[in-house]
Design an enzyme around this catalytic site. Sequence first.
Site, PDB file in Angstrom:
ATOM      1  N   LEU A   1       0.712  -1.106   0.117  1.00  0.00           N
ATOM      2  CA  LEU A   1      -0.089   0.075   0.153  1.00  0.00           C
ATOM      3  C   LEU A   1       0.951   1.289   0.037  1.00  0.00           C
ATOM      4  CD1 LEU A   1      -2.522  -0.910   2.607  1.00  0.00           C
ATOM      5  CD2 LEU A   1      -3.084  -0.851   0.052  1.00  0.00           C
ATOM      6  N   GLY A   2       2.037   1.239   0.733  1.00  0.00           N
ATOM      7  CA  GLY A   2       2.925   2.120   0.581  1.00  0.00           C
ATOM      8  C   GLY A   2       4.248   1.867   1.567  1.00  0.00           C
TER       9      GLY A   2
ATOM     10  N   GLY B   1       7.086   4.302   4.383  1.00  0.00           N
ATOM     11  CA  GLY B   1       7.022   5.460   5.035  1.00  0.00           C
ATOM     12  C   GLY B   1       8.596   5.152   5.746  1.00  0.00           C
ATOM     13  N   GLY B   2       8.868   6.046   6.659  1.00  0.00           N
ATOM     14  CA  GLY B   2       9.913   6.044   7.427  1.00  0.00           C
ATOM     15  C   GLY B   2       9.785   4.628   8.474  1.00  0.00           C
ATOM     16  N   PHE B   3       8.772   4.378   8.598  1.00  0.00           N
ATOM     17  CA  PHE B   3       8.616   3.119   9.528  1.00  0.00           C
ATOM     18  C   PHE B   3       8.887   1.834   8.955  1.00  0.00           C
ATOM     19  CE2 PHE B   3       6.292   0.043  12.100  1.00  0.00           C
ATOM     20  CZ  PHE B   3       6.262   0.697  13.386  1.00  0.00           C
TER      21      PHE B   3
ATOM     22  N   VAL C   1       3.882  -0.925   4.297  1.00  0.00           N
ATOM     23  CA  VAL C   1       2.569  -1.076   4.810  1.00  0.00           C
ATOM     24  C   VAL C   1       1.713  -2.181   3.447  1.00  0.00           C
ATOM     25  CG1 VAL C   1       0.385  -0.087   5.011  1.00  0.00           C
ATOM     26  CG2 VAL C   1       2.473   1.098   5.644  1.00  0.00           C
TER      27      VAL C   1
ATOM     28  N   LYS D   1       1.441  -2.974   8.891  1.00  0.00           N
ATOM     29  CA  LYS D   1       2.615  -2.207   8.816  1.00  0.00           C
ATOM     30  C   LYS D   1       3.891  -2.865   9.453  1.00  0.00           C
ATOM     31  CE  LYS D   1       2.338   2.307   9.370  1.00  0.00           C
ATOM     32  NZ  LYS D   1       2.822   3.953   9.858  1.00  0.00           N
TER      33      LYS D   1
ATOM     34  N   ASP E   1       2.983  14.883  14.562  1.00  0.00           N
ATOM     35  CA  ASP E   1       3.317  14.513  13.024  1.00  0.00           C
ATOM     36  C   ASP E   1       1.929  14.790  12.103  1.00  0.00           C
ATOM     37  OD1 ASP E   1       5.514  13.882  11.183  1.00  0.00           O
ATOM     38  OD2 ASP E   1       5.051  11.357  11.775  1.00  0.00           O
TER      39      ASP E   1
HETATM   40  N1  LIG Z   1      -4.717   1.943   7.532  1.00  0.00           N
HETATM   41  C1  LIG Z   1      -4.185   2.384   6.069  1.00  0.00           C
HETATM   42  N2  LIG Z   1      -4.923   1.847   5.011  1.00  0.00           N
HETATM   43  C2  LIG Z   1      -4.689   2.203   3.844  1.00  0.00           C
HETATM   44  N3  LIG Z   1      -3.378   2.687   3.489  1.00  0.00           N
HETATM   45  C3  LIG Z   1      -2.251   3.031   4.353  1.00  0.00           C
HETATM   46  C4  LIG Z   1      -2.867   2.546   5.792  1.00  0.00           C
HETATM   47  N4  LIG Z   1      -1.713   2.943   6.310  1.00  0.00           N
HETATM   48  C5  LIG Z   1      -0.734   3.393   5.651  1.00  0.00           C
HETATM   49  N5  LIG Z   1      -1.291   3.314   4.454  1.00  0.00           N
HETATM   50  C6  LIG Z   1      -0.593   3.714   3.127  1.00  0.00           C
HETATM   51  O1  LIG Z   1       0.849   3.197   3.206  1.00  0.00           O
HETATM   52  C7  LIG Z   1       1.724   4.658   3.251  1.00  0.00           C
HETATM   53  C8  LIG Z   1       2.811   4.640   4.135  1.00  0.00           C
HETATM   54  O2  LIG Z   1       2.315   4.817   5.389  1.00  0.00           O
HETATM   55  P1  LIG Z   1       3.543   5.269   6.446  1.00  0.00           P
HETATM   56  O3  LIG Z   1       2.712   5.873   7.887  1.00  0.00           O
HETATM   57  O4  LIG Z   1       4.292   4.015   6.806  1.00  0.00           O
HETATM   58  O5  LIG Z   1       4.578   6.233   6.046  1.00  0.00           O
HETATM   59  P2  LIG Z   1       4.144   8.066   5.706  1.00  0.00           P
HETATM   60  O6  LIG Z   1       2.875   8.444   6.236  1.00  0.00           O
HETATM   61  O7  LIG Z   1       3.966   7.958   4.242  1.00  0.00           O
HETATM   62  O8  LIG Z   1       5.646   8.458   5.865  1.00  0.00           O
HETATM   63  P3  LIG Z   1       6.161   8.819   7.705  1.00  0.00           P
HETATM   64  O9  LIG Z   1       6.801   7.431   8.087  1.00  0.00           O
HETATM   65  O10 LIG Z   1       6.848   9.822   7.399  1.00  0.00           O
HETATM   66  O11 LIG Z   1       4.761   8.762   8.320  1.00  0.00           O
HETATM   67  C9  LIG Z   1       0.543   5.704   3.443  1.00  0.00           C
HETATM   68  O12 LIG Z   1       0.827   7.035   2.697  1.00  0.00           O
HETATM   69  C10 LIG Z   1      -0.817   5.271   2.746  1.00  0.00           C
HETATM   70  O13 LIG Z   1      -0.736   5.449   1.409  1.00  0.00           O
HETATM   71 MG   LIG Z   2       2.294   7.819   8.172  1.00  0.00          MG
END
Ligand SMILES: Nc1ncnc2c1ncn2[C@@H]1O[C@H](COP(=O)(O)OP(=O)(O)OP(=O)(O)O)[C@@H](O)[C@H]1O
Ligand SMILES: [Mg+2]
Length: 423
Positions: free
Chosen positions: A100-101, A103-105, A108, A129, A224
């Site tokens: 789905l995506g 991020g820094g963590f 997902v 995640k 955040d």
């Molecule tokens: N519950 C969810 N349902 C659908 N998509 C999600 C969900 N959680 C995260 N995502 C997708 O995964 C992506 C990455 O999320 P994540 O929170 O890991 O990183 P981020 O918010 O892009 O960056 P950061 O780590 O800086 O917060 C999000 O931008 C979103 O598109």
């Molecule tokens: Mg995020």
Amino acid sequence: MSKKDSSKPWRPFTTNCCTVEDQTVFGNFSRCRPTRSQFSKNIALPSFRRLSFSDLSSSTASSTKINEDLSAHTFGSSLHVFQLSELRAITQGFSSNFLLGQGGFGTVHKGYIDENLRPGLKAQAVAVKLLDIEGLQGHREWLAEVIFLGQLRHAHLVKLIGYCCEDEERLLVYEFMPRGSLENHLFKRLSVPLAWGTRLKIAIGAAKGLAFLHGAEQPVIYRDFKTSNILLDSDFSAKLSDFGLAKMGPEGSDTHVTTRVMGTYGYAAPEYVNTGHLTTKSDVYSFGVVLLELLTGRRSMDKTKPKSEQNLVDWARPYLTSSRRLRCIIDPKLGGQYSVKGAREMASLALQCVSLNPKPRPRMPVVIDVLEGLQNLRDMAITCGQWSTTPKTNRSGVNVKGRREGRTGTHWKPSPVAPTRHS
Ligand SMILES: Nc1ncnc2c1ncn2[C@@H]1O[C@H](COP(=O)(O)OP(=O)(O)OP(=O)(O)O)[C@@H](O)[C@H]1O
Ligand SMILES: [Mg+2]
């Protein structure tokens, strides 16, 4: 598990190496990274009735101990504890087809759960995640997320369904948000432009999420607030996700908590960046930045633009006080389909939110009132003759249509702020 893209933003990692959160900050980041063996130290979570962020500071417990401690708390019972093998199975081995995506963590992935996994579990899609253990965030943020989202339930906060803590693996299982993040809708090149009314609805939903956090008996500072952390339901109802940086607000007569500076470039309040002083008004500043992103369709920080335009707040500020100038910076993707009065009011609200002095920034309930008052306005710019169909150029002569947007590295290193208190 897949590793995160090295160009991705990062946050400093503290829990497993810094004895007191926000007080001991190592200059050399690599010293702050947990080693795998540090995850196995058998230090228990403190015993408590209501778990707070400060209880996390020395928690480098074994996974067994963490699971025991978490499930011993009332909120623990509302969360499911999953096994890694189960989460692997529901995401087809964390396959990229289910990605789905990122991020820094970490990454997902989408998955499906039902009562075959756990009796009584509602059949539904979930987002799983994965903590990237070699990454620059870590166990501490995972734990903060479990603790905050395990205790806080609200229509505008994403629901945490469960977690997994197995050996060195840390995962979170959330309700799946079908429309993904606001960031994707606003900035991804192929995304369908968000209509004015939808932008307002998203802003109101996100404002309600923040107002709930700030208005809690023990206020929570989210720290955040940004478009990638605003997730959207099928009807564009907004929910806040990512509580890894959240902090309990000041207590008693304290006006702020002092903490080392963590967050995302372009969104953080200047006084927080300069002094480390964190209040709910720091979130209000970030909210103002997101309002500007909704108005302009520009990122809070965009390194692909000329220097004077990279920081959205600095660039937009002079345009926000006059309707005539405001027109020049409204997101061209709206195609003139926005309320002129609504945009003016939103711009003026954004300006108050991003005020350099935190005092005049409005509280979130006021923000909600103002935004809700704009919902019925129908004075569309295109019908009011205020929208030109030919491409406009802004002051710098840059064509405001067909602009390039690019994700930039957004997180920063801790600044050398001398902390006076931690929580
Ligand atoms: N519950 C969810 N349902 C659908 N998509 C999600 C969900 N959680 C995260 N995502 C997708 O995964 C992506 C990455 O999320 P994540 O929170 O890991 O990183 P981020 O918010 O892009 O960056 P950061 O780590 O800086 O917060 C999000 O931008 C979103 O598109
Ligand atoms: Mg995020």
